[in-house]
Motif scaffolding. Sequence first.
Motif, PDB file in Angstrom:
ATOM      1  N   UNK A   5       3.575   8.341   7.194  1.00  0.00           N
ATOM      2  CA  UNK A   5       3.849   9.775   7.166  1.00  0.00           C
ATOM      3  C   UNK A   5       4.082  10.201   5.725  1.00  0.00           C
ATOM      4  N   UNK A   6       3.356  11.232   5.306  1.00  0.00           N
ATOM      5  CA  UNK A   6       3.520  11.783   3.958  1.00  0.00           C
ATOM      6  C   UNK A   6       4.110  13.175   4.112  1.00  0.00           C
ATOM      7  N   UNK A   7       5.218  13.417   3.413  1.00  0.00           N
ATOM      8  CA  UNK A   7       5.958  14.670   3.542  1.00  0.00           C
ATOM      9  C   UNK A   7       6.208  15.267   2.164  1.00  0.00           C
ATOM     10  N   UNK A   8       5.977  16.563   2.044  1.00  0.00           N
ATOM     11  CA  UNK A   8       6.300  17.263   0.800  1.00  0.00           C
ATOM     12  C   UNK A   8       7.753  17.714   0.873  1.00  0.00           C
ATOM     13  N   UNK A  23      11.517   5.028   4.436  1.00  0.00           N
ATOM     14  CA  UNK A  23      11.004   5.438   3.134  1.00  0.00           C
ATOM     15  C   UNK A  23      10.383   4.242   2.421  1.00  0.00           C
ATOM     16  N   UNK A  24       9.109   4.396   2.028  1.00  0.00           N
ATOM     17  CA  UNK A  24       8.398   3.327   1.338  1.00  0.00           C
ATOM     18  C   UNK A  24       8.066   3.689  -0.105  1.00  0.00           C
ATOM     19  N   UNK A  25       8.109   4.989  -0.437  1.00  0.00           N
ATOM     20  CA  UNK A  25       7.802   5.387  -1.797  1.00  0.00           C
ATOM     21  C   UNK A  25       7.733   6.885  -1.932  1.00  0.00           C
ATOM     22  N   UNK A  26       7.475   7.320  -3.179  1.00  0.00           N
ATOM     23  CA  UNK A  26       7.367   8.750  -3.455  1.00  0.00           C
ATOM     24  C   UNK A  26       6.545   8.967  -4.713  1.00  0.00           C
ATOM     25  N   UNK A  27       5.994  10.163  -4.825  1.00  0.00           N
ATOM     26  CA  UNK A  27       5.346  10.602  -6.049  1.00  0.00           C
ATOM     27  C   UNK A  27       5.974  11.933  -6.434  1.00  0.00           C
ATOM     28  N   UNK A  41       4.988  10.655 -11.973  1.00  0.00           N
ATOM     29  CA  UNK A  41       5.472   9.311 -11.650  1.00  0.00           C
ATOM     30  C   UNK A  41       5.307   9.024 -10.164  1.00  0.00           C
ATOM     31  N   UNK A  42       4.889   7.806  -9.844  1.00  0.00           N
ATOM     32  CA  UNK A  42       4.783   7.349  -8.458  1.00  0.00           C
ATOM     33  C   UNK A  42       5.535   6.032  -8.337  1.00  0.00           C
ATOM     34  N   UNK A  43       6.301   5.904  -7.253  1.00  0.00           N
ATOM     35  CA  UNK A  43       7.101   4.698  -7.019  1.00  0.00           C
ATOM     36  C   UNK A  43       6.851   4.201  -5.600  1.00  0.00           C
ATOM     37  N   UNK A  44       6.600   2.907  -5.468  1.00  0.00           N
ATOM     38  CA  UNK A  44       6.579   2.253  -4.165  1.00  0.00           C
ATOM     39  C   UNK A  44       7.725   1.248  -4.174  1.00  0.00           C
TER      40      UNK A  44
END
Length: 101
Positions: A5-8, A23-27, A41-44
């Motif tokens: 699931x990708x959420x803004x 939660x697995x990551x964010x950009x 920045x992107x983080x996994x």
Amino acid sequence: MPDLTITREDENHRYTLSVDGELAGFTEIHPDGPGRLRMPHTVIIPSYRGQGLATALVAGALEDVASRSETVVPLCPVVAKYLHENAVDGLMIDWPVRRTD
């Protein structure tokens, strides 16, 4: 197959990626004028790395940005690499100018 699931989250200036509800990551996204977002920045999360999730996260985020008719400034190397290798229908891109001095 895990549920992605990708959420803004505008209030947190990011898109998040959840795997099976975790939660697995964010950009990160930072407004840079009306309809314009910098993506620096992107983080996994380490336990989720090596599964192609950064690509899934960036792809979903960019598709959403395009659907909103926003312009992206790809500052994050992951985002820039994705855009060099993939077309995103309707996405407006403002490539940052790199200094050569």
